[in-house]
Design a protein around this motif. Structure first.
Motif, PDB file in Angstrom:
ATOM      1  N   ASP A   1       1.033  -1.157  -0.040  1.00  0.00           N
ATOM      2  CA  ASP A   1       0.000   0.144   0.167  1.00  0.00           C
ATOM      3  C   ASP A   1       0.858   1.214   0.052  1.00  0.00           C
ATOM      4  N   ILE A   2       0.538   2.296  -0.724  1.00  0.00           N
ATOM      5  CA  ILE A   2       1.212   3.712  -0.802  1.00  0.00           C
ATOM      6  C   ILE A   2       0.173   4.779  -0.517  1.00  0.00           C
ATOM      7  N   LEU A   3       0.691   5.489   0.322  1.00  0.00           N
ATOM      8  CA  LEU A   3      -0.120   6.674   0.848  1.00  0.00           C
ATOM      9  C   LEU A   3       0.940   7.995   0.579  1.00  0.00           C
ATOM     10  N   VAL A   4       0.259   8.858  -0.308  1.00  0.00           N
ATOM     11  CA  VAL A   4       0.876   9.985  -0.425  1.00  0.00           C
ATOM     12  C   VAL A   4       0.094  11.242   0.133  1.00  0.00           C
ATOM     13  N   ASP A   5       0.613  12.000   1.214  1.00  0.00           N
ATOM     14  CA  ASP A   5      -0.107  12.987   1.813  1.00  0.00           C
ATOM     15  C   ASP A   5      -1.341  12.412   2.509  1.00  0.00           C
ATOM     16  N   GLY A   6      -1.388  11.210   3.077  1.00  0.00           N
ATOM     17  CA  GLY A   6      -2.557  10.622   3.652  1.00  0.00           C
ATOM     18  C   GLY A   6      -3.454  10.111   2.731  1.00  0.00           C
ATOM     19  N   LEU A  25       4.957  10.430   2.859  1.00  0.00           N
ATOM     20  CA  LEU A  25       4.922   9.433   1.939  1.00  0.00           C
ATOM     21  C   LEU A  25       4.836   8.071   2.947  1.00  0.00           C
ATOM     22  N   GLN A  26       3.963   7.224   2.743  1.00  0.00           N
ATOM     23  CA  GLN A  26       3.995   5.752   3.558  1.00  0.00           C
ATOM     24  C   GLN A  26       3.819   4.508   2.663  1.00  0.00           C
ATOM     25  N   VAL A  27       4.825   3.860   2.775  1.00  0.00           N
ATOM     26  CA  VAL A  27       4.788   2.542   2.122  1.00  0.00           C
ATOM     27  C   VAL A  27       4.766   1.235   3.069  1.00  0.00           C
TER      28      VAL A  27
END
Length: 130
Positions: A1-6, A25-27
């Protein structure tokens, strides 16, 4: 899963952000196999796509990472997650992409150097709102 700016990202979504604002960023890597996996190196590399087959990776004047763009993952156990956080800062407007690759970080294995690539994330940096 990838989150950019939530926001959850996939290859069909364009994420917008403001120039000069930090973009978190969150991976998240989930191991769905029956065996532990690792070690890996997770690398995030920004680029611009000129839509003619040319990718520009020389963006040190347009984008900067706050912290590192490479994270080392020791082991991810079966059915467990490993989450990594980073921050991008866009210095200019434009359409940018982010390559996210997991690289084998163990020379005793015989996997290709870069064996898992996620779809590129499309980020559009806009002028700051006054």
């Amino acid at each position: 899963d990838i989150l950019v700016d939530g926001k959850v990202c996939d290859c069909d979504i364009v994420v917008t952000c403001q120039v000069g604002d930090p973009v978190p960023l969150q991976v998240k890597l989930t191991n769905w196999s029956k065996h532990s996996v690792g070690p890996f190196a997770l690398t995030m590399t920004p680029y611009q796509d000129y839509q003619n087959g040319v990718h520009n990776y020389d963006l040190q004047d347009a984008i900067t990472f706050v912290g590192s763009n490479t994270f080392y993952i020791d082991t991810v156990k079966p059915t467990k997650d490993s989450v990594y956080f980073g921050t991008l800062l866009f210095l200019y407007t434009g359409d940018f992409y982010l390559n996210i690759k997991f690289h084998e970080d163990n020379c005793s294995r015989e996997l290709p150097l870069s064996w898992l690539c996620l779809p590129s994330v499309h980020i559009r940096a806009l002028e700051p709102v006054a």
